[in-house]
Design a protein around this motif. Structure first.
Motif: not given
Lengths: 485, 320, 335
Positions: A150, A153, A166, A168, A172, A324, A378, A436
């Motif tokens: 995962c 963000d 968010e 992802n 990701p 997500d 995205s 991230r």
């Protein structure tokens, strides 16, 4: 000198603002000492050396909207972002809590859907999520893991609180930059790095491999794991190669795999070799032309059947995208309360769902002051930032929201924290950053200490995506002196 | 194992002083704050059923306790299959998670992970001597001590246990010293034999068998302490082995004993399985009269078949 | 190893050898042109056409629609992106193949290849080509040698390396025959043929002198470049290397064969073992070169068929859909 005319302009600044003043924060002390004395020549030298090392090493990404094959380096800023241990503990535990809840939610959604029956999340939301795959209901996955990898963000608001922007949970990307940025920084600032007691990131590939092994079908102890890439023209191809090489496993494309009788094999010069676990960097839609998009040349016909029969594991699982989705996102705090009976450690950015009537009204009336996002896009596409949008753009988005309310959410503009960033003129200026971090959900949940700090390089810009003028910084999580005993 | 220094008579406090201390609250003990540790604890329990189980109702006690020497900065309990989880506190102040799994399932996974900051309650330079055996009768009047003197589900004081306790006490007139002597007695006279007993073995049975695991060691020591009027309670938790000393009980969850030292800071831990005074390497999770009050996971279910397996993984690591 | 990886390594290697050899071809031709009289210089463009023929590029060149924008032949051979076999295209394709197997090759290989690619895509490359074409060719030749040296010195000599070798020597054998072919194609009764230039293009000047002394004749040059068992650019030597590499890949002892490519290589090698300059003279060098080139193509196709396109186990079960995908991918690699 670098910080001569630096101004925080009322934003939360990562480096400056100790005790409410203008001084560098304690954990930036050594950064200040090192960078503030640097003259222009030395700085440009360091910056040039960093850029060259990225270019020559082929650490590039491909831009979608350009002609195929346009490679760029991801602009890199030499001033590292520092995260002190106490702050990191909040981020780390918050992420562990969140990915755990998301995985429980995914299991639930694809089984009993208790959270729907108990009235916490509306069924409509799940059923209308683009990445929901009801045909996989009842399928049991090895160790019930859906999101193995995962990339969440995070942003910091004007008070410095970390907020989740968010999750992802599909594919990701960016972790290779974390590792390469670190390697470049260690070469360029060896003494500074050594003195600051930074937590290393280099065992990520090994942990990723362990995460994959953990979900091997039938409890196989020595599974064959591979990385599946869409191919050399994918924007993150460098990363796919990098990870495969670091893990010492094969990097395969769809055409390297063949599914026969519910098993997946890779085509080698010595014949077919059984594949057990696939870290696929390919969206669900492209996985299997016999099940999803018929025109996909990237996938493997029959791979989904093998997955259904439990003969191959996919990381992340098919259908994980329902978690997500940007509308589902709004319900994550409720999931945490439902499955874990805890309050979220990391909060969401307040979110309005166009799907709810009263929220939609609010969004339509206040679009000028909101960030409006499409639920399933995205990379910073399909969104507008109200205060910076033109009248036409706002009008267009109003119509879109009215037409497909399920597909839009809105959030207040979070004044992202800023970080000193070296600009063209050789001076440091504040630029907005996000973070991230990467979380691995295997036998244990592990958070890579740090993550990718992305910088919106354009003055005042809030868009940090690499495809839209973003750059990156190395992120240094400091060790607590306590753990040293 | 080091022998603790014997108390000198001048340390003995008068009964009046002790009762005054009780009035002021027991927990003002500074311990050794420099001995700080941060642990990451992971505890996974997996039940696998031969046939599908259903309608299972469960209670688990896996959250480390909060007290001045133990701060829980993170705790997460994961139940699979996913289900709604509720928590509450039981009569002993333990945190309990409750959940039900109504649907058919062949596996139940309970995972607890936590980050705990530890210091040491006891000062190794100055053990809590000075509470005389004579003062013990006062404990009966203290609410939160009373129940730890009475018989409980697994623990009854038999004449044999009483005789052994008197032998173990020797000439000690000091509460902590006496408890310490009992700990050493149990450690030396009992064999650590996994498999010799089971989860339902009582203190009396273990006492006769002269062998068992940490649960039995703790039960026997509690029974002996209670025989002499020392309030004693059962603690479940985890033990970190800093020097890889082959300490017993680091492979799974551990159990030890806390005794109440009137006027000298209240509850102190003693680990009869390892003959150690409990220090910062012990993380307590639940306390109660005996194992019955603190069992980490218990529940009822239908089905499941005859073949059920239980697999437990525990790891305690220093955090970075 | 993955079939696709084997394929990429093979093509990476072929393209690098090809780039080097095109540079050699261009170099020979330029040398020859230098000796032309002034009146002949007027039509120098036409002296490049034989080179197009020799490299089977005439059609591609003429297919370029707009004649006015058509690059001159030397440019077409070196820097043009319209020509998939120009030096620049070869390097780009070698790099593309290398990129696909980035995890299988050494950093040193990648760095060298990537830097050359970046250079060729920059204005500096065109500038060098216009200022000093000879130096340009020398640099490319030097690069290909350097890259091969780096390859041999930095990656394990395992299966992948054998595919690299197969590609390298098959390509070299092919291009050696094409370089040999040039003097005949250039010939129009004017003066002696430039055999000495051919030799130096093949880095064979010194080897020739040691064997045969100073005077260069067609017969001896041909003997060296086709039949020598010890000179590393001769056809026979190259085929022996291909044969070795193929046997190392399949694990079959030398002298036997388990796959078609081995059989073809063995047979080509045997015919060279029992032939000499007389056979070449009898057939004529162009025809002799032609039949060798056909054999090389067949070997290449068989290697592809065995290891990349259809491993025997898949052949039975492969679906029509997959066939399409493979056909598509194989096309993109075959020129």
């Amino acid at each position: 000198m670098l910080f001569d005319s630096y101004k925080t302009d009322g934003f939360f600044d990562e480096m400056f603002g100790n005790g409410g003043g203008d001084a560098p924060r304690d954990h930036y002390g050594q950064i200040w000492d090192r960078f503030s004395v640097m003259n222009d020549e030395e700085l440009q030298g360091k910056k040039g050396a960093l850029d060259r090392s990225f270019l020559v090493n082929g650490i590039t990404f491909t831009v979608y909207s350009d002609n195929a094959g346009t490679e760029r380096i991801f602009p890199f800023d030499p001033i590292p972002r520092i995260i002190p241990p106490s702050e990191w503990e909040t981020v780390e535990t918050g992420l562990i809590q969140r990915i755990t809840a998301l995985n429980l939610f995914l299991y639930d959604v694809y089984h009993e859907a208790k959270i729907v029956k108990d009235g916490i999340v509306p069924m409509d939301i799940i059923e209308s999520a683009e990445h929901y795959r009801p045909e996989f209901k009842g399928l049991n996955l090895p160790n019930d893991v859906y999101i193995h990898i995962c990339g969440t963000d995070l942003v910091r608001d004007d008070k410095g609180d970390y907020l989740v922007l968010e999750d992802n949970g599909r594919c990701p990307s960016g972790v290779s930059y974390v590792l390469e940025n670190r390697a470049a920084m260690k070469r360029t600032f060896p003494r500074l790095y050594g003195n600051m007691n930074v937590r290393p990131v280099d065992d990520y590939p090994l942990q990723l491999l362990q995460t994959m092994r953990y979900v091997a079908p039938h409890g196989k102890t020595d599974p064959v794991c591979v990385v599946l890439t869409p191919g050399v023209y994918n924007s993150a191809y460098f990363e796919h190669t990098f990870l495969a090489r670091q893990m010492g496993i094969e990097l395969v494309e769809g055409r390297d795999l063949v599914a026969v009788d519910g098993h997946v094999y890779m085509r080698t010069t010595k014949g077919l070799v059984h594949v057990d676990v696939i870290y696929r960097r390919l969206d669900d839609d492209f996985l299997d032309p016999t099940v999803f998009r018929k025109d996909s040349m990237l996938g493997v016909p029959g791979i989904v059947e093998a997955y259904r029969r439990g003969n191959v594991a996919l990381c992340n699982a098919i259908g994980a995208g329902v978690a997500d989705d940007k509308v589902t996102y709004a319900y994550v705090p409720d999931m945490i309360r439902y499955y874990l009976d805890q309050d979220p450690i990391l909060n969401n950015v307040p979110t309005y769902l166009a799907w709810r009537e009263e929220d939609r009204k609010y969004i339509l009336e206040n679009m000028e002051s909101l960030v409006v996002k499409a639920a399933n896009e995205s990379g910073g596409y399909g969104m507008i930032i109200g205060p910076k949008a033109t009248k036409e753009e706002i009008a267009t988005f109003r119509e879109r929201v009215k037409a497909t309310p399920r597909n839009y959410i809105a959030q207040p503009v979070v004044s992202l924290s800023r970080h000193p960033t070296v600009c063209e003129n050789g001076k440091a200026e504040g630029r907005h950053v996000d973070l991230r971090p990467f979380v691995l959900y295997g036998d244990r949940v592990r958070v890579l200490p740090g993550g990718l700090t992305r910088v919106a390089l354009r003055k005042g810009s809030l868009v940090v995506n690499s495809s839209q003028g973003g750059g990156s910084k190395d992120t240094w999580v400091l060790r607590s002196s306590l753990g040293e005993s | 194992m080091p022998t603790p220094p014997s108390p000198s008579n001048s340390d003995a406090s008068s009964l009046a002083e002790i009762l005054a201390a009780v009035e002021q609250g027991e927990s003002i003990v500074h311990g050794s704050p420099d001995r700080q540790q941060i642990f990451r604890i992971f505890h996974r329990t997996v039940y696998t059923y031969g046939e599908k189980a259903r309608r299972s109702t469960n209670e688990v006690r896996l959250t480390p306790k909060e007290n001045p020497w133990q701060k829980v900065t993170f705790f997460l309990l994961t139940i699979r299959p996913a289900t709604h989880v509720k928590q509450f506190r039981d009569l002993h102040g333990n945190n309990v998670h409750h959940f039900e799994i109504t649907e058919n399932h062949s596996r139940l996974v309970i995972e607890a992970q936590s980050i705990v900051r530890k210091t040491c309650k006891v000062d190794f330079e100055a053990f809590p001597y000075g509470s005389p055996m004579d003062a013990l009768r006062e404990c009966r009047r203290i609410d939160h001590c009373h129940e730890f003197l009475e018989p409980s589900h697994f623990i009854e004081v038999t004449p044999d246990i009483w005789r052994a306790a008197v032998d173990a006490r020797g000439l000690s007139e000091d509460v902590f010293q006496t408890a310490y002597n009992i700990m050493t007695f149990v450690y030396k006279r009992f064999g650590y034999v996994p498999g010799a007993t089971h989860v339902g073995t009582s203190a009396m049975e273990a006492f006769k068998a002269k062998s068992g695991v940490c649960q039995d060691f703790a039960h026997v020591m509690i029974a002996m302490c209670r025989a002499l009027g020392i309030p004693a309670r059962y603690v479940s938790g985890y033990l970190f082995d800093p020097a890889h000393d082959d300490l017993r009980g680091t492979q799974a969850s551990h159990a030890w004993v806390e005794i109440f030292v009137l006027g000298r800071g209240g509850w102190f831990g003693l680990d009869p399985t390892n003959n150690k005074v409990v220090d910062e390497h012990y993380v307590s999770v639940a306390t109660g009269r005996d194992y019955n009050d603190v069992s980490p996971a218990r529940g009822t279910f239908f089905g499941g078949g005859a073949h059920r397996t239980l697999d437990v993984t525990v790891s305690v690591d220093r955090a970075e | 190893m993955l079939s696709r990886v084997a394929d990429s390594l093979y093509w990476m290697s072929r393209y690098i050898e090809r780039a080097g050899n095109i540079a050699r071809l261009v170099e020979v031709n330029m040398e020859v042109l230098l000796d032309l009289s002034l009146e002949q210089q007027g039509s120098r463009e036409s002296y490049w056409y034989p080179l197009l023929d020799a490299t089977a590029l005439t059609e591609k060149y003429q297919a370029l629609e707009d004649e006015s924008k058509r690059p001159e032949v030397p440019e077409f051979l070196t820097l043009s992106l319209e020509n998939p076999d120009s030096i620049r295209s070869c390097i780009a394709q070698a790099r593309e193949n290398a990129r696909m197997v980035r995890d299988q090759i050494s950093d040193e290989m990648w760095l060298e290849l990537n830097s050359l690619h970046l250079f060729l895509s920059s204005p500096a490359a065109a500038a060098l080509w216009h200022r000093d074409p000879e130096d340009f060719c020398t640099q490319i030749i030097r690069f290909s040698l350097l890259f091969q040296g780096i390859t041999d010195a930095t990656i394990p000599h395992d299966e992948g390396w054998q595919f690299i070798r197969t590609g390298r020597f098959l390509e070299r054998a092919d291009k050696t025959t094409r370089i040999l072919d040039i003097p005949h194609r250039l010939q129009s009764g004017r003066g002696p043929l430039p055999w000495a230039t051919v030799l130096s293009s093949c880095s064979a000047r010194a080897a020739y002198r040691q064997l045969y002394g100073g005077e260069v004749t067609e017969r001896l040059a041909t003997n060296l470049l086709i039949f020598s068992d010890v000179f590393p650019r001769s056809v026979r030597f190259c085929l022996r290397m291909v044969d070795e590499a193929l046997h190392a890949i399949s694990g079959t002892p030398r002298g036997q064969y388990s796959i078609e490519a081995e059989r073809l290589t063995g047979s080509a090698l045997a015919s060279l073992d029992f032939a000499g300059p007389d056979e070449v003279e009898m057939m004529g060098l162009p025809a002799y070169a032609d039949q060798l080139q056909t054999k090389f193509n067949d070997i290449g196709q068989q290697v592809f068929a065995t290891y990349v396109l259809l491993p025997s186990e898949v052949a039975l079960q492969i679906t029509e859909q997959q066939r399409l995908v493979y056909a598509y991918t194989s096309q993109s690699q075959q020129q």
